[in-house]
Motif scaffolding. Structure first.
Motif, short mmCIF file in Angstrom:
data_model
loop_
_atom_site.label_atom_id
_atom_site.label_comp_id
_atom_site.label_asym_id
_atom_site.label_seq_id
_atom_site.Cartn_x
_atom_site.Cartn_y
_atom_site.Cartn_z
N ARG A 151 13.95 7.70 30.40
CA ARG A 151 14.33 8.95 31.06
C ARG A 151 15.52 8.71 31.98
N ALA A 152 16.45 9.63 31.96
CA ALA A 152 17.61 9.54 32.85
C ALA A 152 17.29 10.25 34.16
N SER A 153 17.82 9.71 35.25
CA SER A 153 17.72 10.38 36.54
C SER A 153 19.13 10.55 37.09
N CYS A 154 19.29 11.50 37.98
CA CYS A 154 20.59 11.76 38.60
C CYS A 154 20.42 11.62 40.11
N PRO A 155 20.57 10.40 40.63
CA PRO A 155 20.33 10.17 42.06
C PRO A 155 21.36 10.83 42.96
N GLU A 156 22.52 11.18 42.40
CA GLU A 156 23.55 11.88 43.16
C GLU A 156 24.47 12.57 42.16
N PRO A 157 25.19 13.61 42.58
CA PRO A 157 26.08 14.31 41.65
C PRO A 157 27.10 13.37 41.00
N GLY A 158 27.22 13.48 39.69
CA GLY A 158 28.20 12.70 38.96
C GLY A 158 27.72 11.33 38.52
N LEU A 159 26.46 10.97 38.84
CA LEU A 159 25.92 9.65 38.50
C LEU A 159 24.59 9.83 37.75
N THR A 160 24.49 9.19 36.59
CA THR A 160 23.25 9.20 35.82
C THR A 160 22.74 7.77 35.72
N ARG A 161 21.44 7.59 35.94
CA ARG A 161 20.83 6.26 35.96
C ARG A 161 19.74 6.18 34.90
N ARG A 162 19.74 5.05 34.16
CA ARG A 162 18.67 4.76 33.20
C ARG A 162 18.17 3.34 33.45
N LEU A 201 14.14 -9.83 38.07
CA LEU A 201 15.35 -9.27 37.46
C LEU A 201 15.16 -7.80 37.14
N PHE A 202 16.28 -7.07 37.18
CA PHE A 202 16.23 -5.63 36.99
C PHE A 202 17.55 -5.19 36.36
N VAL A 203 17.49 -4.50 35.23
CA VAL A 203 18.71 -4.03 34.58
C VAL A 203 18.72 -2.50 34.56
N VAL A 204 19.88 -1.94 34.83
CA VAL A 204 20.02 -0.49 34.86
C VAL A 204 21.39 -0.10 34.30
N GLU A 205 21.42 1.02 33.58
CA GLU A 205 22.68 1.58 33.09
C GLU A 205 23.07 2.72 34.01
N HIS A 206 24.31 2.71 34.45
CA HIS A 206 24.84 3.82 35.26
C HIS A 206 26.00 4.45 34.51
N ARG A 207 25.99 5.78 34.44
CA ARG A 207 27.09 6.56 33.85
C ARG A 207 27.70 7.41 34.95
N MET A 208 29.01 7.26 35.12
CA MET A 208 29.70 7.98 36.17
C MET A 208 30.70 8.97 35.57
#
Length: 159
Positions: free
Chosen positions: A62-73, A81-88
């Protein structure tokens, strides 16, 4: 993210199932799936709350949007260890911040302007950089961008 890794045919976990704990409290059976649905809870080592092997099927994240213009998966992770994809989006500007986690950033696509440790630089597709825990840093997208962030230890605040 998104590539499915299948265990070998006939593979059986050699670990004892254990329910996930949250803030020191044991969760009811099935509750862990509601909190962290991307973890395969069937392969657990009785000595830890995290599985010895965890994989994430990208299509199910599931994608989340922690702030406008940023999507986190959030991808696969354990306590270390922790891996995350960010789309800006192209006009995204992140706030300057610091955290105790070590961070590695790999730019999959796009272009970013980074300020970290008093230095400003640009990164693009295929570039990477490391920010030590406690160092203030800030990023802004020059164009739409995708990055993979790896943190240690795990970012519990992202879950």
């Amino acid at each position: 993210m998104g590539q499915v890794v299948q265990p070998a045919a006939g593979w059986q976990p050699a670990f004892t199932p254990l329910r996930k704990r949250s803030a020191g409290r044991r969760l009811a059976t099935g509750a862990q799936d509601a909190i962290l649905p991307h973890i395969d809870w069937r392969i657990m080592d009785a000595k830890t709350e995290y599985p010895d092997v965890a994989w994430v099927v990208g299509a199910g994240v599931r994608a989340s949007c922690p702030e406008p213009g940023l999507t986190r998966r959030v991808g696969a992770h354990n306590e270390k260890l922790f891996v995350v994809e960010h789309r800006m989006e192209g006009d995204w500007v992140g706030a300057a911040h610091s955290h105790p986690h070590e961070q590695v950033v790999y730019v999959v696509s796009g272009r970013l302007r980074i300020t970290a440790g008093g230095k400003t630089f640009e990164v693009g597709q295929g570039d990477s950089f490391v920010v030590r825990g406690g160092v203030e840093h800030q990023a802004s997208a020059i164009e739409p961008s995708v990055v993979i962030d790896v943190f240690t230890p795990a970012r519990q605040d992202y879950l």
